[in-house]
Design a protein around this motif. Structure first.
Motif, PDB file in Angstrom:
ATOM      1  N   VAL A  30       0.846  -1.193   0.000  1.00 34.49           N
ATOM      2  CA  VAL A  30       0.000   0.000   0.000  1.00 34.49           C
ATOM      3  C   VAL A  30       0.882   1.244   0.000  1.00 34.49           C
ATOM      4  CG1 VAL A  30      -1.934  -1.112   1.191  1.00 34.49           C
ATOM      5  CG2 VAL A  30      -0.159   0.026   2.528  1.00 34.49           C
ATOM      6  N   MET A  31       0.281   2.383  -0.361  1.00 35.33           N
ATOM      7  CA  MET A  31       0.929   3.680  -0.241  1.00 35.33           C
ATOM      8  C   MET A  31       0.163   4.442   0.833  1.00 35.33           C
ATOM      9  SD  MET A  31       3.161   6.000  -0.963  1.00 35.33           S
ATOM     10  CE  MET A  31       3.982   5.430  -2.430  1.00 35.33           C
ATOM     11  N   VAL A  32       0.861   4.903   1.851  1.00 35.53           N
ATOM     12  CA  VAL A  32       0.252   5.649   2.946  1.00 35.53           C
ATOM     13  C   VAL A  32       0.591   7.117   2.759  1.00 35.53           C
ATOM     14  CG1 VAL A  32       0.213   5.975   5.444  1.00 35.53           C
ATOM     15  CG2 VAL A  32       0.481   3.676   4.489  1.00 35.53           C
ATOM     16  N   ILE A  33      -0.447   7.951   2.731  1.00 36.55           N
ATOM     17  CA  ILE A  33      -0.251   9.391   2.556  1.00 36.55           C
ATOM     18  C   ILE A  33      -1.059  10.118   3.622  1.00 36.55           C
ATOM     19  CG2 ILE A  33      -0.558  11.364   1.017  1.00 36.55           C
ATOM     20  CD1 ILE A  33      -0.504   9.315  -1.316  1.00 36.55           C
ATOM     21  N   SER A  34      -0.396  10.949   4.392  1.00 34.51           N
ATOM     22  CA  SER A  34      -1.062  11.818   5.353  1.00 34.51           C
ATOM     23  C   SER A  34      -0.699  13.245   4.986  1.00 34.51           C
ATOM     24  CB  SER A  34      -0.634  11.496   6.786  1.00 34.51           C
ATOM     25  OG  SER A  34      -1.189  12.453   7.670  1.00 34.51           O
ATOM     26  N   LEU A  35      -1.609  13.933   4.331  1.00 35.53           N
ATOM     27  CA  LEU A  35      -1.337  15.298   3.893  1.00 35.53           C
ATOM     28  C   LEU A  35      -1.122  16.222   5.084  1.00 35.53           C
ATOM     29  CD1 LEU A  35      -3.935  15.551   1.004  1.00 35.53           C
ATOM     30  CD2 LEU A  35      -1.489  15.045   0.848  1.00 35.53           C
ATOM     31  N   LYS A  36      -1.931  16.055   6.114  1.00 32.87           N
ATOM     32  CA  LYS A  36      -1.841  16.910   7.296  1.00 32.87           C
ATOM     33  C   LYS A  36      -0.486  16.785   7.975  1.00 32.87           C
ATOM     34  CE  LYS A  36      -4.138  17.892  11.666  1.00 32.87           C
ATOM     35  NZ  LYS A  36      -5.208  17.509  12.572  1.00 32.87           N
ATOM     36  N   GLU A  37       0.031  15.581   8.050  1.00 33.59           N
ATOM     37  CA  GLU A  37       1.295  15.325   8.737  1.00 33.59           C
ATOM     38  C   GLU A  37       2.501  15.342   7.799  1.00 33.59           C
ATOM     39  OE1 GLU A  37       1.161  15.429  11.837  1.00 33.59           O
ATOM     40  OE2 GLU A  37      -0.979  15.161  12.089  1.00 33.59           O
ATOM     41  N   GLY A  38       2.273  15.421   6.510  1.00 31.05           N
ATOM     42  CA  GLY A  38       3.374  15.424   5.556  1.00 31.05           C
ATOM     43  C   GLY A  38       4.083  14.094   5.435  1.00 31.05           C
ATOM     44  N   VAL A  39       3.364  13.001   5.657  1.00 32.30           N
ATOM     45  CA  VAL A  39       3.947  11.658   5.593  1.00 32.30           C
ATOM     46  C   VAL A  39       3.519  10.987   4.296  1.00 32.30           C
ATOM     47  CG1 VAL A  39       3.951   9.362   6.645  1.00 32.30           C
ATOM     48  CG2 VAL A  39       3.985  11.399   8.099  1.00 32.30           C
ATOM     49  N   ARG A  40       4.477  10.381   3.622  1.00 35.91           N
ATOM     50  CA  ARG A  40       4.222   9.589   2.423  1.00 35.91           C
ATOM     51  C   ARG A  40       5.180   8.409   2.492  1.00 35.91           C
ATOM     52  NH1 ARG A  40       2.097  11.262  -2.626  1.00 35.91           N
ATOM     53  NH2 ARG A  40       2.477   9.683  -4.187  1.00 35.91           N
ATOM     54  N   ALA A  41       4.625   7.190   2.586  1.00 34.17           N
ATOM     55  CA  ALA A  41       5.478   6.009   2.732  1.00 34.17           C
ATOM     56  C   ALA A  41       4.810   4.792   2.117  1.00 34.17           C
ATOM     57  CB  ALA A  41       5.762   5.742   4.205  1.00 34.17           C
ATOM     58  N   GLN A  42       5.616   3.920   1.559  1.00 28.82           N
ATOM     59  CA  GLN A  42       5.102   2.638   1.111  1.00 28.82           C
ATOM     60  C   GLN A  42       4.994   1.734   2.325  1.00 28.82           C
ATOM     61  OE1 GLN A  42       7.583   1.122  -2.013  1.00 28.82           O
ATOM     62  NE2 GLN A  42       6.704   2.514  -3.508  1.00 28.82           N
ATOM     63  N   GLY A  43       4.038   0.829   2.269  1.00 27.47           N
ATOM     64  CA  GLY A  43       3.859  -0.079   3.381  1.00 27.47           C
ATOM     65  C   GLY A  43       3.396  -1.434   2.912  1.00 27.47           C
ATOM     66  N   GLN A  44       3.321  -2.340   3.860  1.00 27.13           N
ATOM     67  CA  GLN A  44       2.862  -3.695   3.586  1.00 27.13           C
ATOM     68  C   GLN A  44       1.872  -4.088   4.680  1.00 27.13           C
ATOM     69  OE1 GLN A  44       5.773  -6.606   2.321  1.00 27.13           O
ATOM     70  NE2 GLN A  44       4.956  -8.051   3.812  1.00 27.13           N
ATOM     71  N   ILE A  45       0.791  -4.744   4.281  1.00 30.22           N
ATOM     72  CA  ILE A  45      -0.202  -5.220   5.236  1.00 30.22           C
ATOM     73  C   ILE A  45       0.406  -6.362   6.041  1.00 30.22           C
ATOM     74  CG2 ILE A  45      -2.507  -6.227   5.527  1.00 30.22           C
ATOM     75  CD1 ILE A  45      -2.553  -3.395   4.300  1.00 30.22           C
ATOM     76  N   VAL A  46       0.346  -6.259   7.365  1.00 34.32           N
ATOM     77  CA  VAL A  46       0.859  -7.302   8.247  1.00 34.32           C
ATOM     78  C   VAL A  46      -0.289  -8.196   8.706  1.00 34.32           C
ATOM     79  CG1 VAL A  46       2.046  -7.750  10.427  1.00 34.32           C
ATOM     80  CG2 VAL A  46       2.735  -5.811   9.012  1.00 34.32           C
ATOM     81  N   TYR A  47      -1.426  -7.583   9.041  1.00 39.42           N
ATOM     82  CA  TYR A  47      -2.598  -8.363   9.432  1.00 39.42           C
ATOM     83  C   TYR A  47      -3.855  -7.569   9.109  1.00 39.42           C
ATOM     84  CZ  TYR A  47      -2.962  -5.324  13.520  1.00 39.42           C
ATOM     85  OH  TYR A  47      -3.090  -4.234  14.349  1.00 39.42           O
ATOM     86  N   CYS A  48      -4.975  -8.272   9.040  1.00 39.84           N
ATOM     87  CA  CYS A  48      -6.283  -7.649   8.823  1.00 39.84           C
ATOM     88  C   CYS A  48      -7.272  -8.359   9.731  1.00 39.84           C
ATOM     89  CB  CYS A  48      -6.698  -7.754   7.357  1.00 39.84           C
ATOM     90  SG  CYS A  48      -8.264  -6.935   6.999  1.00 39.84           S
TER      91      CYS A  48
END
Length: 73
Positions: A30-48
């Motif tokens: 997944v791509m995680v984007i938080s505009l408010k916090e200025g965070v942009r990072a690729q990620g991987q699902i660990v559990y659901c």
């Protein structure tokens, strides 16, 4: 890739737990984007985890270290 707004429950330097409306499989990227916090990072699902109908707790492992968002204010 589908887009979805999420609610963040918990953030650590290498991951996060978010609430989502659809089920994800461990290992999905997944791509995680938080505009408010200025965070942009690729990620991987660990559990659901199924929480209720159309509500899932999803653990993400992020590719970069981030400061916990709650502490940035």
């Amino acid at each position: 890739m589908p887009k979805e707004r999420t609610l963040t429950e918990n953030v650590s330097p290498h991951g996060a737990r978010v609430l989502m409306e659809r089920e994800w499989r461990p290992g999905q990227r997944v791509m995680v984007i938080s505009l408010k916090e200025g965070v942009r990072a690729q990620g991987q699902i660990v559990y659901c985890e199924v929480l209720s109908e159309n509500r899932f707790g999803v653990g993400l492992e992020l590719s970069v270290r981030v400061e916990p968002w709650a502490k940035s204010h």
